[in-house]
Write an enzyme that holds these catalytic residues in place. Sequence first.
Site, short mmCIF file in Angstrom:
data_model
loop_
_atom_site.label_atom_id
_atom_site.label_comp_id
_atom_site.label_asym_id
_atom_site.label_seq_id
_atom_site.Cartn_x
_atom_site.Cartn_y
_atom_site.Cartn_z
N GLY A 143 30.79 28.87 35.35
CA GLY A 143 31.24 29.80 36.41
C GLY A 143 32.16 29.14 37.42
CD GLU A 162 46.79 27.85 37.29
OE1 GLU A 162 46.07 28.01 36.28
OE2 GLU A 162 46.44 27.15 38.26
CG HIS A 189 46.50 32.27 33.95
ND1 HIS A 189 45.44 31.68 33.28
CD2 HIS A 189 46.84 31.40 34.93
CE1 HIS A 189 45.16 30.52 33.84
NE2 HIS A 189 45.98 30.32 34.84
CB CYS A 203 43.91 31.20 26.90
SG CYS A 203 43.83 32.64 27.93
O1 SUG Z 1 41.53 28.48 34.11
N1 SUG Z 1 38.52 29.21 32.45
C1 SUG Z 1 39.96 29.06 32.40
C2 SUG Z 1 40.56 30.06 31.47
C3 SUG Z 1 42.02 29.81 31.23
C4 SUG Z 1 42.67 30.90 30.46
N2 SUG Z 1 44.01 30.60 30.24
C5 SUG Z 1 45.02 31.50 30.22
N3 SUG Z 1 44.88 32.72 30.65
N4 SUG Z 1 46.16 31.10 29.80
C6 SUG Z 1 40.57 29.19 33.81
O2 SUG Z 1 40.08 30.04 34.58
C7 SUG Z 1 36.25 28.58 33.05
C8 SUG Z 1 35.37 27.34 33.05
C9 SUG Z 1 33.96 27.63 33.44
O3 SUG Z 1 33.73 28.53 34.25
O4 SUG Z 1 33.04 26.95 32.92
C10 SUG Z 1 37.73 28.27 33.01
O5 SUG Z 1 38.17 27.23 33.43
#
Ligand code: SUG
Length: 445
Positions: free
Chosen positions: A20, A174, A250, A368
Site C-alpha cells: 500500500g 515518471e 499515470h 506498465c
Molecule cells: O508507481 N505501484 C506502482 C505502479 C506503477 C504502474 N505503472 C504505470 N502506470 N506505468 C506505482 O504506483 C505499488 C507498490 C505497493 O503498494 O506495494 C506501486 O508502486
Amino acid sequence: MKAFEANFDGLVGPTHNYSGLSFGNVASENNGANASNPKLAALQGLAKMKALHDMGMVQGVLAPQERPDLFTLRRLGFTGSDAEVLAQAAKEAPRILAACCSASSMWTANAATVSPSADTADGKVHFTPANLTNKFHRSIEHETTGRILQATFADENHFAHHPALPGVEHFGDEGAANHTRFCHEYGEQGVEFFVFGRSAFDSRYPAPKKYPARHTLEASQAVARSHGLSNSHVVYAQQHPDVIDAGVFHNDVIAVGNRDILFCHEQAFLDQAAVKQQLTDAMGGSFRVVEVPASRVSVDDAVQSYLFNSQLLSLPDGRTLLVIPEECKNNERVWNYLTELESGDSPIDELKVFDLKQSMSNGGGPACLRLRVAMNEAELAAFNPATRMSDELFTTLNSWVERHYRDRILDADLADPQLLIESRTALDELTQILKLGSVYPFQRV
Ligand code: SUG
C-alpha cells in the site's frame, strides 16, 4: 533502414509484495494487507513476454532491482549486520522497510523515457532514467535502473544515457508512462508526446486536489531538451486533473498510442480537442484517434479494468493488436466496448487477454510492465543479445524463478534475513544469465 518497436518488460523481483505504498494508485492502496505470490507474478510476466516473442515481436527483459535495499536503510541510519539492520528497521520503521523492499522496478514503463534515433539531433537512441520523486519507494530505483539500461544498451555508437533529472518534486519524472511516440514508420522521425500532471513553476496550470500529480511539465521539457528533440516534433499535454483525482496516476492508465493511432478516454486531457489537433498537425495531417466516450466506459471503469493500460502493437503482418489484462474481460461495459471495437471498423484488429493479476493488484497492467524502445536494424544488432527473449531464455528464466522465488510474502517476511540472501543469490545468477556485469550495489562493494 527498417526499424522495429521492441518491448522490454521488467522481470518481477523476488520480493514482490503488497504494501500500500502508492497514494493515488487505487489498487495499491486497496491491496496493502494482502499476501503476494512473487513466483506467480514473475511467471505471469514471463508468459506475456514469451507470447509477444512468439508473435514475432522483438521482446527484451530488464532485470529487477536489489531488494531489500540495505544500502538505503544504512543511509537512513540503521546499523549493524544485515540481519540487525533489517530487524531494527522492522521494529522502528516498518513502513520504511516496506518501501525498501518493494519490487516496483518491475513496471518498466516508469524506468526511463526513451527517444529513438530518428527523433534525436545526434542520431542516437537516448535514455533518461525517471527520478520517480513522488514516491520514496520508487525514488530509490533510478541509479540501478541507469546501470541496467547501460548494460542492456551498451554500444556508445548507438545509445546515449543521461542521468535522472534533479530529485525534487519540481522535476518529478515518471518516464515513459507519460510519454508516447507517434510515427508513420518506426524508422522515420516521429512526434514525441509528453503528458504532465502539473507545472512546478507556472501557477496558471491547474492541479489535482485529492491525489498528487507526479509528473511536471518542466521535467518533460528538460527530457525533450537533453534528448535533442526538435520543437516541431514535440507535443505537450496536461492530464485532466479530475482524472488524476479519480485514480489515473499515470497517463498510461487513460491513454495509449502506437504509430499513428491514439486510443484514449474522452476525458484524458485538458482541452482535449486542441491536443488532438496539435498531434494531427505535427503528424502532417494524418492521425487516427479512437476516443472512448464516458457514456460507454466511465473513468472509474477505466481505472478498475485498466482498459487503456494496454499494449497497442503492430504485428509483423501489419495487423494491430491490443494486449489487455483479464480485468477488461470481467467488466461487462469494457468488454462489450472492446468486442465491438474488434469486430467493427476500427484500427484495432485483434485482442489478446493476459492474466497479470499479481501485478494488477499493485496497479500495474500490461503497459506498465514494458518499456518501448524503437530501434533500427543496426541498433537491434547492437543491444545486449542475452537480454532478448527467446525460447531458450524463456526456459532458463522460468527455471531460475522456480528455483529462487517464494510463493507467498506477507509484511512480516520482509525482515527475514533469509529473504535478503535468497534475493541476492538469485540476482547474482541473473546478471550472469543476462550478461549484465555488476549492476547491483551488493556486487560493487
Ligand atoms: O508507481 N505501484 C506502482 C505502479 C506503477 C504502474 N505503472 C504505470 N502506470 N506505468 C506505482 O504506483 C505499488 C507498490 C505497493 O503498494 O506495494 C506501486 O508502486
